[in-house]
Design a protein around this motif. Structure first.
Motif, PDB file in Angstrom:
ATOM      1  N   ALA A   1       0.512  -1.468  -0.128  1.00  0.00           N
ATOM      2  CA  ALA A   1       0.116  -0.190   0.092  1.00  0.00           C
ATOM      3  C   ALA A   1       1.120   1.437  -0.377  1.00  0.00           C
ATOM      4  N   ASP A   2       0.478   1.967  -0.386  1.00  0.00           N
ATOM      5  CA  ASP A   2       1.316   3.778  -0.991  1.00  0.00           C
ATOM      6  C   ASP A   2       0.577   4.623   0.440  1.00  0.00           C
ATOM      7  N   TYR A   3      -0.485   4.221   0.783  1.00  0.00           N
ATOM      8  CA  TYR A   3      -0.514   5.217   2.573  1.00  0.00           C
ATOM      9  C   TYR A   3      -1.317   4.278   2.405  1.00  0.00           C
ATOM     10  N   LEU A   4      -2.202   4.587   4.190  1.00  0.00           N
ATOM     11  CA  LEU A   4      -2.871   4.232   4.764  1.00  0.00           C
ATOM     12  C   LEU A   4      -3.984   5.921   4.940  1.00  0.00           C
ATOM     13  N   VAL A   5      -5.351   4.999   4.819  1.00  0.00           N
ATOM     14  CA  VAL A   5      -6.486   6.179   5.281  1.00  0.00           C
ATOM     15  C   VAL A   5      -7.345   5.703   6.279  1.00  0.00           C
ATOM     16  N   LEU A   6      -7.511   6.823   7.398  1.00  0.00           N
ATOM     17  CA  LEU A   6      -8.065   6.473   8.380  1.00  0.00           C
ATOM     18  C   LEU A   6      -9.520   6.592   8.470  1.00  0.00           C
ATOM     19  N   MET A   7     -10.218   5.487   8.735  1.00  0.00           N
ATOM     20  CA  MET A   7     -11.576   5.568   8.602  1.00  0.00           C
ATOM     21  C   MET A   7     -12.062   6.542   9.858  1.00  0.00           C
ATOM     22  N   PRO A   8     -12.767   7.933   9.622  1.00  0.00           N
ATOM     23  CA  PRO A   8     -13.433   8.769  10.333  1.00  0.00           C
ATOM     24  C   PRO A   8     -13.647   7.778  11.679  1.00  0.00           C
TER      25      PRO A   8
END
Length: 150
Positions: free
Chosen positions: A91-98
């Protein structure tokens, strides 16, 4: 813990139908694409069943050609294993689910995952100011009132 990966297209998103309460990920994805235009593989750690509309909203904002790997987790103690899976999936980056119960901006489990991924060169981004305190590179979204926080 389940892992699934899919390339999402705009056509598939049109059929999905988003919940009205879904986060607007457009500002986050615009900032991400301006910062890292070559990075198209997004990692997400969340309870997929509870956050399905959020993941679809993220996919819609990411646009055609984005690749999202979701590590479907049910408990906070899966943070290290989830981070390991995302790092191995490149994965290039992590997105956090709010809105995730265990892996939202500011939660201990998300902090552990962000730290583990950062040590492997995978940055995290979020949609609230508290994401920065746990190690996110930047944050922009409903929680920041549209302002990019670095």
């Amino acid at each position: 813990m389940n892992r699934f990966s899919t390339s999402l297209s705009v056509a598939a998103l049109a059929l999905a139908g988003l919940a009205l309460s879904a986060e607007d990920f457009q500002p986050l994805m615009k900032a991400t694409q301006a910062t890292w235009p070559e990075k198209r593989h997004i990692g997400v750690i969340c309870n997929y069943q509870a956050n399905q509309s959020q993941v679809w909203a993220l996919a819609k904002a990411a646009g055609e050609g984005a690749h999202i790997t979701v590590v479907d987790t049910r408990t906070a103690d899966q943070s290290s294993a989830a981070a390991y899976l995302l790092a191995n999936q490149k994965a290039d980056y992590l997105v956090l689910m709010p809105g995730d119960r265990n892996f939202r901006d500011g939660s201990f489990a998300a902090t552990v995952a962000v730290s583990r991924l950062a040590s492997r060169g995978v940055p995290a981004i979020g949609t609230t100011p508290v994401a920065l305190k746990q190690g996110a590179v930047f944050s922009v979204g409903d929680g920041t009132e549209g302002q990019i926080l670095v």
